[in-house]
Each structure stands twice: as structure tokens, then as C-alpha cells.
Scaffold this active site. Structure first.
Site, PDB file in Angstrom:
ATOM      1  N   ASP A 297       3.898  -9.290   4.814  1.00 21.12           N
ATOM      2  CA  ASP A 297       3.518 -10.633   4.371  1.00 21.12           C
ATOM      3  C   ASP A 297       4.594 -11.636   4.790  1.00 21.12           C
ATOM      4  OD1 ASP A 297       1.380  -9.392   3.209  1.00 21.12           O
ATOM      5  OD2 ASP A 297       2.023  -9.732   1.133  1.00 21.12           O
TER       6      ASP A 297
ATOM      7  N   GLY B  67      -4.154  -8.741  -8.255  1.00 16.85           N
ATOM      8  CA  GLY B  67      -5.428  -8.016  -8.229  1.00 16.85           C
ATOM      9  C   GLY B  67      -5.243  -6.578  -7.756  1.00 16.85           C
ATOM     10  N   ASP B  68      -4.295  -6.369  -6.868  1.00 16.61           N
ATOM     11  CA  ASP B  68      -4.012  -5.010  -6.397  1.00 16.61           C
ATOM     12  C   ASP B  68      -3.398  -4.176  -7.529  1.00 16.61           C
ATOM     13  OD1 ASP B  68      -4.829  -5.906  -3.886  1.00 16.61           O
ATOM     14  OD2 ASP B  68      -2.791  -6.475  -3.318  1.00 16.61           O
TER      15      ASP B  68
ATOM     16  N   ASN C 102     -13.019 -10.416  -7.723  1.00 20.15           N
ATOM     17  CA  ASN C 102     -12.708 -11.614  -8.496  1.00 20.15           C
ATOM     18  C   ASN C 102     -13.961 -12.506  -8.464  1.00 20.15           C
ATOM     19  OD1 ASN C 102     -12.698 -13.011  -6.056  1.00 20.15           O
ATOM     20  ND2 ASN C 102     -10.475 -13.023  -5.866  1.00 20.15           N
TER      21      ASN C 102
ATOM     22  N   GLY D 115       6.365 -12.115  -4.556  1.00 21.27           N
ATOM     23  CA  GLY D 115       5.855 -11.150  -3.579  1.00 21.27           C
ATOM     24  C   GLY D 115       4.875 -10.198  -4.213  1.00 21.27           C
TER      25      GLY D 115
ATOM     26  N   THR E  93     -12.298  -9.536 -12.239  1.00 18.26           N
ATOM     27  CA  THR E  93     -10.983 -10.043 -12.634  1.00 18.26           C
ATOM     28  C   THR E  93     -11.024 -11.573 -12.654  1.00 18.26           C
ATOM     29  OG1 THR E  93     -10.215  -9.960 -10.336  1.00 18.26           O
ATOM     30  CG2 THR E  93      -9.765  -8.045 -11.690  1.00 18.26           C
TER      31      THR E  93
ATOM     32  N   THR F  88       0.281 -13.320  -5.964  1.00 16.45           N
ATOM     33  CA  THR F  88      -0.034 -12.436  -4.830  1.00 16.45           C
ATOM     34  C   THR F  88       0.077 -10.972  -5.262  1.00 16.45           C
ATOM     35  OG1 THR F  88       0.997 -14.088  -3.395  1.00 16.45           O
ATOM     36  CG2 THR F  88       0.495 -11.944  -2.418  1.00 16.45           C
TER      37      THR F  88
ATOM     38  N   GLU G 155      -9.924  -4.374   3.741  1.00 12.23           N
ATOM     39  CA  GLU G 155      -9.053  -4.789   4.855  1.00 12.23           C
ATOM     40  C   GLU G 155      -8.969  -3.729   5.947  1.00 12.23           C
ATOM     41  OE1 GLU G 155      -5.961  -8.118   3.170  1.00 12.23           O
ATOM     42  OE2 GLU G 155      -5.319  -6.027   3.068  1.00 12.23           O
TER      43      GLU G 155
HETATM   44  O1  RIB Z   1      -3.689  -8.834  -2.263  1.00 17.45           O
HETATM   45  C1  RIB Z   1      -2.535  -9.370  -1.695  1.00 17.45           C
HETATM   46  C2  RIB Z   1      -2.389  -8.895  -0.276  1.00 17.45           C
HETATM   47  O2  RIB Z   1      -3.456  -9.404   0.492  1.00 17.45           O
HETATM   48  C3  RIB Z   1      -1.149  -9.371   0.428  1.00 17.45           C
HETATM   49  O3  RIB Z   1      -0.076  -8.496   0.245  1.00 17.45           O
HETATM   50  C4  RIB Z   1      -1.591  -9.527   1.872  1.00 17.45           C
HETATM   51  O4  RIB Z   1      -0.991  -8.610   2.732  1.00 17.45           O
HETATM   52  C5  RIB Z   1      -3.097  -9.350   1.857  1.00 17.45           C
HETATM   53  O5  RIB Z   1      -3.468  -8.104   2.276  1.00 17.45           O
END
Ligand code: RIB
Length: 302
Positions: free
Chosen positions: A13, A240-241, A184, A276, A208, A237, A140
Site C-alpha cells: 500500500d 473490514g479485513d 459493506n 495502515g 459491515t 484501511t 482481488e
Molecule cells: O482492505 C484494505 C486493502 O485493500 C488495502 O490494504 C489495499 O491493499 C487494498 O487491497
């Protein structure tokens, strides 16, 4: 111990932080530029490993210094990277803009992520043993790789959690194999809404909603709102992951979907409190403490 297999992306990123996002056609000056580790798959794997799960990542990085650095970060976080392949060309890169409120805008150049094949996915999933394994994927990586993950998970009797980001309409045959979908609000509307998803055979949809927590929808039961844990937001950022990863870990632990969603909402909130995508990933005691500190915020029927 819970086991999670993440099939997904690894990015570097490139993050610019400033007062506000540019409008279309506008140029703004940002105050700080940083390179951090990202990619939804790598972030999910890192978050699940920090929560103490055994985590296998199935992904592709480039044969460049960024790919080497990405592998090093994942290994340092305890992610098993035997199924991370190195493809010719550059590692995926995400251009991330973060504003004063911690909100982000992201544009991704997939690079090596496009090299993830169904054969790599099937071979990696077949090598893992266990009954309570949960497989997680995001959008992705190529659709065929995600379909291979979903069908192999179904054949093994494992739950398949799909984070539909970045959003795109999905084939009905894939939706039928999804145990839990975690969109989301924006992604939900691209996918056609709750009714269409449940009618297509998705097992459950957990939407979410940031500071509003999440909503849980299962066919035949009343929808439920799970409140968020309060957070001091620095950067959203990767939140959600972290949410999707914690949900998968909770399900692999044997938690009910609602309990896993409460757990995930707390983990997602904590993840916003550092800079981050992997700047503030919580371990189990931190999630438990956050839930205890904020009180038992009971789910309510919508
Ligand atoms: O969900 C956040 C992520 O989305 C970032 O880290 C970026 O790399 C994108 O994949």
C-alpha cells in the site's frame, strides 16, 4: 486451535495522508507518504494469525523486492506461506488516500495477484486437514481461483466466507457455495441487496456498517443489528479485513454466527485505531477486553 485458509491478494500500500480527499478533477496536497503492507488477503491472514488461528495464505506475489518484503511481513506475523507463489512481474500495489477522519479511498493495480490459479488453490486446500477449517476469500484475485476455493471448501465440508470487495456482481453458482458473505453497504448494493443474495442461496449475509456495527441476515430468521465497539479512529484501511478475519476465526472456534459477528465487530473497531491496514491488529485478549470494557452490547432485532 482454529484453522483459517485465506485465498486472496497481497499488495504493497502506497499511502498518502491529508486533510481531505480530492474531488473529481481536483488536485489536493497531502501531508505524508508511506509504504505499508496490504492486500485484503494478506490483511485477513495477518489479522487471523494475530487472533491465534493457524493461518494458511494462498496468494501470489511478484518476483520484485516488494514481493520479498510482503512475504517477510506475513511470515513475521505467523502466517504459513507455503502456498504463496512467486510470479514473474510486479507485486500488487494499492494507492491509498486517507483523510483527517481516517476514511480511505483505494485504487489497486493487481500485478501478481492476477497469477493466482485454480490449480494452486485446489492443491493448497487439499493439503490442509481438519474439520473446523474456515476458508476466506476476497475479490482481488481471479474469479476462477475464488470459485475453486468455494467448491473445494464445500467438498471438504468447510465453511466458505466471502468478502465481496472490490464489489462486482457474482455468478449464481458461486453465491450458492457461500456460507457467509461480508459486504459493506456499497458492495451490498452492487450485489443486488439482501433479498436477492439470500434467494440466490447465500447462507448468511453480514453487512459491515463501520461505526454502526453490522447487520446479520439469515433466511428464515429476523435480521439482527450487532452494535460496534466504540473506537478512536485513526485509519479505517483494513478494518473490514480484520472484521472478516475475526468472523472466520470465531466460526472456526465454533461460535454461533451472532457471537462471531460481535467478536468481529470489536476486532474491526480496534483495527481502526492504528495507521495502515495492519497497524493495530488485535490479539484475543484485546478483543475480549474491548467487549468487556464497552459492556455487553446486545444484538437487537431490526
Ligand atoms: O482492505 C484494505 C486493502 O485493500 C488495502 O490494504 C489495499 O491493499 C487494498 O487491497
Amino acid at each position: 486451535m482454529s484453522t483459517v485458509i485465506v485465498v486472496g491478494s497481497v499488495n504493497i500500500d502506497v499511502v498518502a495522508v491529508g486533510d481531505r480527499m480530492p474531488l473529481p478533477g481536483e488536485t489536493v496536497t497531502m501531508g505524508q507518504l508511506t509504504e505499508t503492507h496490504g492486500g485484503k488477503g494478506g490483511n485477513q491472514a495477518a489479522a487471523a494469525a494475530t487472533l491465534g488461528a493457524t493461518v494458511h495464505l494462498v496468494a501470489a506475489v511478484g518476483d520484485d523486492p516488494r514481493g520479498t518484503a510482503a512475504r517477510r511481513d506475513l511470515a513475521a506475523r505467523g502466517v504459513i506461506d507455503d502456498a504463496v507463489t512467486t510470479a514473474p512481474g510486479p507485486t500488487g500495489v494499492a494507492i491509498v488516500l486517507v483523510d483527517r477522519a481516517g476514511e480511505n479511498s483505494i485504487a489497486v493495480v493487481p500485478g501478481a495477484n492476477a497469477a493466482l490459479t485454480p490449480a494452486l488453490v485446489v492443491s493448497a486446500l487439499t493439503a490442509v486437514t481438519g474439520s473446523d477449517v474456515v476458508v476466506v476469500a476476497c475479490l482481488e484475485v481471479p474469479l476462477e481461483a475464488i470459485e475453486a476455493a468455494a467448491s473445494t471448501a464445500r467438498a471438504r465440508g468447510w465453511q466458505f466466507v466471502l468478502n465481496p470487495a472490490p464489489a462486482s456482481p457474482l455468478p449464481a453458482a458461486l453465491l450458492r457455495l457461500v456460507s457467509v458473505l461480508t459486504p459493506n453497504e456499497t458492495e451490498l448494493s452492487v450485489l443486488g441487496g439482501i433479498d436477492a443474495l439470500l434467494a440466490a442461496g447465500v447462507g448468511a449475509v453480514v453487512v459491515t456498517a463501520g461505526a454502526a456495527g453490522c447487520r446479520v441476515y439469515v433466511t428464515g430468521t429476523a435480521p439482527v443489528r450487532v452494535p460496534a465497539s466504540p473506537a478512536t479512529v485513526i485509519d479505517t484501511t483494513g478494518a473490514g479485513d480484520a472484521f472478516t478475519a475475526a468472523l472466520a476465526v470465531g466460526l472456526s472456534d465454533g461460535r454461533s454466527l451472532l457471537d462471531a459477528a460481535r467478536w468481529a465487530a470489536a476486532a474491526g473497531a480496534i483495527a481502526t485505531e492504528g495507521f495502515g491496514a495492519r497497524g493495530c491488529l488485535p490479539a484475543r485478549p484485546q478483543v475480549a477486553a474491548r467487549l468487556a470494557r464497552t459492556g455487553r452490547a446486545d444484538p437487537t432485532h431490526l
